[in-house]
Enzyme design. Structure first.
Site, PDB file in Angstrom:
ATOM      1  N   GLY A   7      17.405 -48.183  30.627  1.00  0.00           N
ATOM      2  CA  GLY A   7      18.005 -49.335  31.285  1.00  0.00           C
ATOM      3  C   GLY A   7      19.174 -48.927  32.163  1.00  0.00           C
ATOM      4  N   ASP A  17      -1.325 -45.307  18.371  1.00  0.00           N
ATOM      5  CA  ASP A  17      -1.872 -43.957  18.484  1.00  0.00           C
ATOM      6  C   ASP A  17      -0.776 -42.969  18.914  1.00  0.00           C
ATOM      7  OD1 ASP A  17      -3.709 -41.916  18.551  1.00  0.00           O
ATOM      8  OD2 ASP A  17      -4.935 -42.757  20.154  1.00  0.00           O
ATOM      9  N   GLN A  70       4.396 -44.857  24.616  1.00  0.00           N
ATOM     10  CA  GLN A  70       5.768 -45.214  24.956  1.00  0.00           C
ATOM     11  C   GLN A  70       5.915 -46.731  24.908  1.00  0.00           C
ATOM     12  OE1 GLN A  70       8.772 -44.173  25.492  1.00  0.00           O
ATOM     13  NE2 GLN A  70       9.601 -46.051  26.381  1.00  0.00           N
ATOM     14  N   HIS A  80      12.274 -50.775  25.547  1.00  0.00           N
ATOM     15  CA  HIS A  80      13.221 -51.650  24.865  1.00  0.00           C
ATOM     16  C   HIS A  80      12.827 -53.121  25.010  1.00  0.00           C
ATOM     17  CE1 HIS A  80      15.875 -51.415  28.770  1.00  0.00           C
ATOM     18  NE2 HIS A  80      14.659 -51.871  29.004  1.00  0.00           N
ATOM     19  N   ASN A  81      13.120 -53.886  23.962  1.00  0.00           N
ATOM     20  CA  ASN A  81      12.905 -55.341  23.914  1.00  0.00           C
ATOM     21  C   ASN A  81      11.436 -55.744  23.813  1.00  0.00           C
ATOM     22  OD1 ASN A  81      15.745 -55.419  24.612  1.00  0.00           O
ATOM     23  ND2 ASN A  81      15.134 -55.267  26.755  1.00  0.00           N
ATOM     24  N   HIS A 107       8.490 -57.248  31.480  1.00  0.00           N
ATOM     25  CA  HIS A 107       8.614 -58.709  31.370  1.00  0.00           C
ATOM     26  C   HIS A 107       7.276 -59.449  31.452  1.00  0.00           C
ATOM     27  CE1 HIS A 107      12.726 -57.476  32.471  1.00  0.00           C
ATOM     28  NE2 HIS A 107      13.108 -58.550  31.785  1.00  0.00           N
TER      29      HIS A 107
END
Length: 285
Positions: free
Chosen positions: A138, A187, A191, A194-195, A231
């Site tokens: 971020g 698996d 990656q 966050h959130n 988002h």
């Protein structure tokens, strides 16, 4: 007792007893290197080491950690201050359980796993090399065009009966906590930013990348190398074909594929038409 021991054994016993009263050289340095040092540890000869060996497995625990007697902490593993390990937890060699991390009953943590800023539920399996609870990616550009880091202050919460593959990374939250629902299976080499919030019973295959603040419903299946932009929300009971890329919300259950992801039948028509139009001779078959 000294009268009945042979002279050499008696001398060895006396030497061992005398060593107990001698401060361990480098104890203060060890405590500081493990994060347990304090201002009172400036005198290495008299400082007490904050990390102690665990009787079940040979790992190292901080004195302020809370570990059930049935838990196994293998040699080379470190459990930090305030961490909580439940019944029959197994922490593999080289793993690090960070400060204030909690691990539920019968969870197995593989070799070289790193847990920080997170909690893990019961009956979970975390395979070798996974990292959970590190800062998310971020950043923003300020008025001076300098890249600044956004605060990453929240936690990652892993539900019960979750399996997390080797070298998978799950970031901690910034504006909401990262949540992995119960019975979700992840698996290797995944990656999760966050959130991110996933529902229960999701299946996430290898090399999937989920950007920050994504919301997945229940029973969502992501094929290998699926990418989801930040988002985006995906409703329950959606399946995405391998190599798909989700760029906007998916509001209806069903199968999807392609880049950008569309309903599976539409994607198949697109693929067939592309193949026809790309033929060198221009003949449609």
């Amino acid at each position: 007792m000294a009268a009945i021991l042979p002279r050499t054994i008696r001398r060895a016993a006396e030497a061992a007893l005398s060593l107990r009263s001698v401060p361990l050289r480098g104890a203060g340095h060890l405590a500081r290197s493990l994060g347990g040092g304090s201002a009172a540890c400036s005198d290495a000869g008299t400082a007490s080491v904050e990390f102690v060996p665990w009787h079940n497995g040979g790992g190292i625990l901080h004195r302020a950690a809370s570990v059930d007697p049935t838990a196994v902490v293998e040699a080379g593993a470190v459990v930090h201050s305030g961490a909580v390990l439940g019944r029959e937890v197994v922490v593999g060699s080289g793993a690090v359980v960070g400060p204030l991390v909690s691990v539920g009953q019968s969870t197995r943590i593989g070799y070289n796993v790193v847990l920080s800023n997170c909690s893990v539920g019961e009956f979970c399996t975390i395979h070798n090399g996974a990292c959970i609870g590190q800062d998310g990616f971020g950043f923003f550009v300020d008025e001076d065009r300098q890249v600044k880091k956004k605060p990453q202050m929240l936690y990652a919460r892993i539900g019960d009966h979750v399996e997390i593959g080797a070298n998978t990374c799950i970031d901690r939250g910034s504006w909401r906590e990262t949540l992995i629902g119960d019975h979700t299976k992840i698996d290797n080499l995944v990656q999760i930013g966050h959130n991110v919030v996933t529902g229960k019973c999701c299946m996430i295959c290898g090399q999937v990348g989920i950007a920050g603040s994504v919301t997945l419903g229940d029973y969502v299946t992501l094929g290998g190398r699926v990418a989801i932009r930040d988002h985006v929300s995906i409703v329950s009971k959606v399946r995405l074909a391998a190599n798909s890329s989700v760029t906007k919300d998916i509001q209806k259950p069903g199968d999807y594929g392609g880049f950008p992801a569309v309903p599976i039948n539409e994607w198949r028509r697109q693929t067939a038409n592309l193949r026809l139009f790309s033929k060198k001779d221009g003949v449609k078959r």
